[in-house]
Write an enzyme that holds these catalytic residues in place. Structure first.
Site, PDB file in Angstrom:
ATOM      1  N   HIS A 295       0.799  -1.232   0.000  1.00 50.94           N
ATOM      2  CA  HIS A 295       0.000   0.000   0.000  1.00 50.94           C
ATOM      3  C   HIS A 295       0.825   1.273   0.000  1.00 50.94           C
ATOM      4  O   HIS A 295       0.289   2.360  -0.104  1.00 50.94           O
ATOM      5  CB  HIS A 295      -0.942   0.012   1.212  1.00 50.94           C
ATOM      6  CG  HIS A 295      -0.215   0.187   2.523  1.00 50.94           C
ATOM      7  ND1 HIS A 295       0.435  -0.854   3.141  1.00 50.94           N
ATOM      8  CD2 HIS A 295      -0.027   1.265   3.308  1.00 50.94           C
ATOM      9  CE1 HIS A 295       0.988  -0.423   4.256  1.00 50.94           C
ATOM     10  NE2 HIS A 295       0.732   0.862   4.380  1.00 50.94           N
TER      11      HIS A 295
HETATM   12  C1  UD1 Z   1      -1.692   4.773   6.907  1.00 52.02           C
HETATM   13  C2  UD1 Z   1      -0.343   5.116   7.513  1.00 52.02           C
HETATM   14  C3  UD1 Z   1       0.667   4.017   7.190  1.00 52.02           C
HETATM   15  C4  UD1 Z   1       0.144   2.656   7.597  1.00 52.02           C
HETATM   16  C5  UD1 Z   1      -1.220   2.431   6.951  1.00 52.02           C
HETATM   17  C6  UD1 Z   1      -1.799   1.097   7.365  1.00 52.02           C
HETATM   18  C7  UD1 Z   1       0.151   7.539   7.594  1.00 52.02           C
HETATM   19  C8  UD1 Z   1       1.035   8.581   7.056  1.00 52.02           C
HETATM   20  N1  UD1 Z   1       0.196   6.357   6.960  1.00 52.02           N
HETATM   21  O1  UD1 Z   1      -1.519   4.771   5.493  1.00 52.02           O
HETATM   22  O2  UD1 Z   1       1.855   4.259   7.899  1.00 52.02           O
HETATM   23  O3  UD1 Z   1       1.048   1.654   7.171  1.00 52.02           O
HETATM   24  O4  UD1 Z   1      -2.090   3.484   7.372  1.00 52.02           O
HETATM   25  O5  UD1 Z   1      -2.996   0.845   6.748  1.00 52.02           O
HETATM   26  O6  UD1 Z   1      -0.538   7.761   8.555  1.00 52.02           O
HETATM   27  N2  UD1 Z   1      -9.067   4.687   2.950  1.00 52.02           N
HETATM   28  C9  UD1 Z   1     -10.300   4.134   2.886  1.00 52.02           C
HETATM   29  N3  UD1 Z   1     -10.839   3.642   4.039  1.00 52.02           N
HETATM   30  C10 UD1 Z   1     -10.188   3.697   5.227  1.00 52.02           C
HETATM   31  C11 UD1 Z   1      -8.927   4.298   5.267  1.00 52.02           C
HETATM   32  C12 UD1 Z   1      -8.370   4.783   4.137  1.00 52.02           C
HETATM   33  O7  UD1 Z   1     -10.914   4.045   1.829  1.00 52.02           O
HETATM   34  O8  UD1 Z   1     -10.733   3.229   6.246  1.00 52.02           O
HETATM   35  C13 UD1 Z   1      -8.440   5.172   1.711  1.00 52.02           C
HETATM   36  C14 UD1 Z   1      -8.710   6.618   1.396  1.00 52.02           C
HETATM   37  O9  UD1 Z   1      -8.829   6.743   0.025  1.00 52.02           O
HETATM   38  C15 UD1 Z   1      -7.430   7.310   1.862  1.00 52.02           C
HETATM   39  C16 UD1 Z   1      -6.397   6.253   1.571  1.00 52.02           C
HETATM   40  O10 UD1 Z   1      -7.044   5.022   1.820  1.00 52.02           O
HETATM   41  O11 UD1 Z   1      -7.203   8.500   1.198  1.00 52.02           O
HETATM   42  C17 UD1 Z   1      -5.162   6.341   2.430  1.00 52.02           C
HETATM   43  O12 UD1 Z   1      -5.487   6.356   3.820  1.00 52.02           O
HETATM   44  P1  UD1 Z   1      -4.529   7.119   4.864  1.00 52.02           P
HETATM   45  O13 UD1 Z   1      -5.015   6.943   6.233  1.00 52.02           O
HETATM   46  O14 UD1 Z   1      -4.318   8.529   4.394  1.00 52.02           O
HETATM   47  O15 UD1 Z   1      -3.133   6.414   4.678  1.00 52.02           O
HETATM   48  P2  UD1 Z   1      -2.758   4.864   4.513  1.00 52.02           P
HETATM   49  O16 UD1 Z   1      -2.226   4.662   3.162  1.00 52.02           O
HETATM   50  O17 UD1 Z   1      -3.867   3.991   4.978  1.00 52.02           O
END
Ligand code: UD1
Length: 426
Positions: free
Chosen positions: A251
């Site tokens: 991811h």
């Molecule tokens: C975050 C952490 C990363 C961790 C990962 C585990 C930061 C900088 N990064 O990354 O260190 O390894 O979590 O999963 O905090 N989204 C959904 N549903 C959700 C959550 C996210 O659809 O419940 C999608 C959204 O489009 C969002 C994207 O995932 O924009 C990224 O989510 P985000 O929390 O920004 O970062 P992660 O890539 O999940």
């Protein structure tokens, strides 16, 4: 340094005795936000519960705040169920946004929580945006009504402090540096973290080498995970016999945001799927990339078509993000795990399952020295070469548990915090 001597496992009863000398309950506010936080805070909740269960009145008042950085049921709620985490006392509901907007939203909403709850201590874990955002708020907020009605700033504890990948293009590295630089208690999981913090000028007496709370949770749930039916659900077991399979998780922006990098890696996973099924519980941001970049031909929806022979080769088997117990079971029986996650490098080390890490650096070098981890970056040749090497050498690997990864890290953390609370002029 508070490192040596911390290996002793404190008895809950001695902690209760210590706290009974205090005139008020110790108010700890813990923060969760994203998936890798839940298993870490679960161990802290458990250690606090043990202490409170032995006392006639609540000694530690524990407040759990969920920022809502992760919000999908399979990225958040299912972990509360699997880990028997208490429901959050406060949910900030921030959701997804750019890094700066998400961080700012968390800070804005968390400030009023700190002002209202007036915790003696804020506890943050790991390296996600919620960690750094809440750490900064904790150390910038004067709470009214401390001892003698004097305003006070809460203390801040960082669990999993000191890890460094030395790659400042990773948002997590910035979050780690920011959080560590303002923390009062830095709880570390491995020797490299102690050295990193000392090199950065953190006073020795703030560093506590206590072990790994994520492993506390793994060891506690390992036997329960045996009851999971995930291997049967994914047609990976026939009765008691488990077929060989690989797990893939991916991811990180560096791997999935660039179509060329991502598709070249996918080619190498397709190669691996000629030898054994590659099961891919896909993170929402990865799924979005697959759709946006028209990469769905690489995959088959495993739950719908996985058992059909014509799909069983040359396709990566996509499944939704799994709950904690299902993923632990799946990981325990895998021939190999291919991942760009941080926590999975640690979990495979304890499980003795080979881990091919799809990154050029790791902030967890002990998993390379003691564990089963090997770094290959995103190069398809190196991925295939390492997979072939492991296929020849067979399944389980010899590993040595890193120091203090013994299921008692959270108890050590609570002991340190309680000792200091009782000595302080709170
Ligand atoms: C975050 C952490 C990363 C961790 C990962 C585990 C930061 C900088 N990064 O990354 O260190 O390894 O979590 O999963 O905090 N989204 C959904 N549903 C959700 C959550 C996210 O659809 O419940 C999608 C959204 O489009 C969002 C994207 O995932 O924009 C990224 O989510 P985000 O929390 O920004 O970062 P992660 O890539 O999940």
């Amino acid at each position: 340094m508070g490192t040596d001597g911390r290996g002793i496992v404190p008895e809950a009863a001695s902690i209760v005795l210590r706290l009974s000398c205090s005139l008020m309950a110790f108010r700890i506010l813990s923060v969760v936000g994203a998936r890798p936080n839940f298993m870490k805070v679960a161990a802290i909740c458990e250690a606090i519960k043990r202490v409170n269960s032995l006392a006639s009145v609540e000694q530690i008042h524990h407040i759990l705040v969920h920022t809502g950085q992760h919000y999908d049921s399979n990225m958040s709620d299912s972990f509360f169920d699997d880990l028997e985490l208490p429901k959050p006392d406060i949910s900030l509901g921030v959701g997804s946004a750019s890094h700066s907007v998400q961080t700012a939203r968390i800070m804005e909403r968390f400030e009023s929580v700190v002002l209202k709850e007036q915790p003696h201590l804020v506890l943050v874990v790991g390296d996600v945006n919620s960690t750094a955002a809440c750490a900064m708020v904790a150390k910038k907020t004067w709470c009214p009504g401390g001892k003698d009605k004097k305003d006070f700033i809460p203390k801040l504890a960082h669990v999993e402090a000191g890890l460094r990948s030395f790659d400042r293009t990773m948002p997590e590295e910035i979050n780690r540096i920011v959080t560590d630089s303002v923390s009062d208690y830095l709880f570390t999981t491995e020797e490299s973290a102690n050295q990193n913090l000392l090199r950065e000028g953190i006073p020795e007496n703030r560093i506590f080498f206590v072990g790994n709370v994520m492993i506390d949770t793994l060891l506690r749930h390992r036997s329960k995970a045996q009851e999971s039916t995930i291997l049967q659900d994914l047609q990976l077991a026939d009765g008691q016999e488990v077929k060989p399979y690989a797990i893939l998780t991916l991811h990180r922006p560096a791997n999935v945001d660039d179509k060329q990098v991502f598709s070249e890696m996918l080619d190498s996973f397709l190669d691996i799927s000629r030898h054994m099924p590659v099961i891919f519980p896909a993170h929402p941001r990865t799924l979005k990339q697959i759709q946006d970049e028209n990469l769905s031909d690489y995959f088959v929806d495993h739950l719908v078509q996985g058992s059909e022979p014509r799909y069983s080769r040359l396709r990566i088997r996509l499944v939704p993000p799994l709950g904690y117990l299902d993923f632990l079971r799946l990981m325990s029986e895998a021939r190999v795990v291919l991942t760009d996650s941080g926590g999975i490098q640690e979990e495979t080390t304890i499980l003795g399952v080979p881990c091919i890490t799809l990154r050029d650096s790791t902030e967890r070098p002990v998993t390379l020295e003691h564990g089963t981890n090997v770094l290959v970056g995103s190069s398809p040749e190196r991925i295939i070469r390492e997979f072939n090497r492991l296929s020849v050498s067979g399944q389980k690997q010899l590993n040595r548990s890193p120091r203090y990864w013994d299921g008692n890290a959270a108890k050590r953390i609570i002991r340190v915090l309680v000792d200091d609370f009782c000595l302080s002029d709170h």
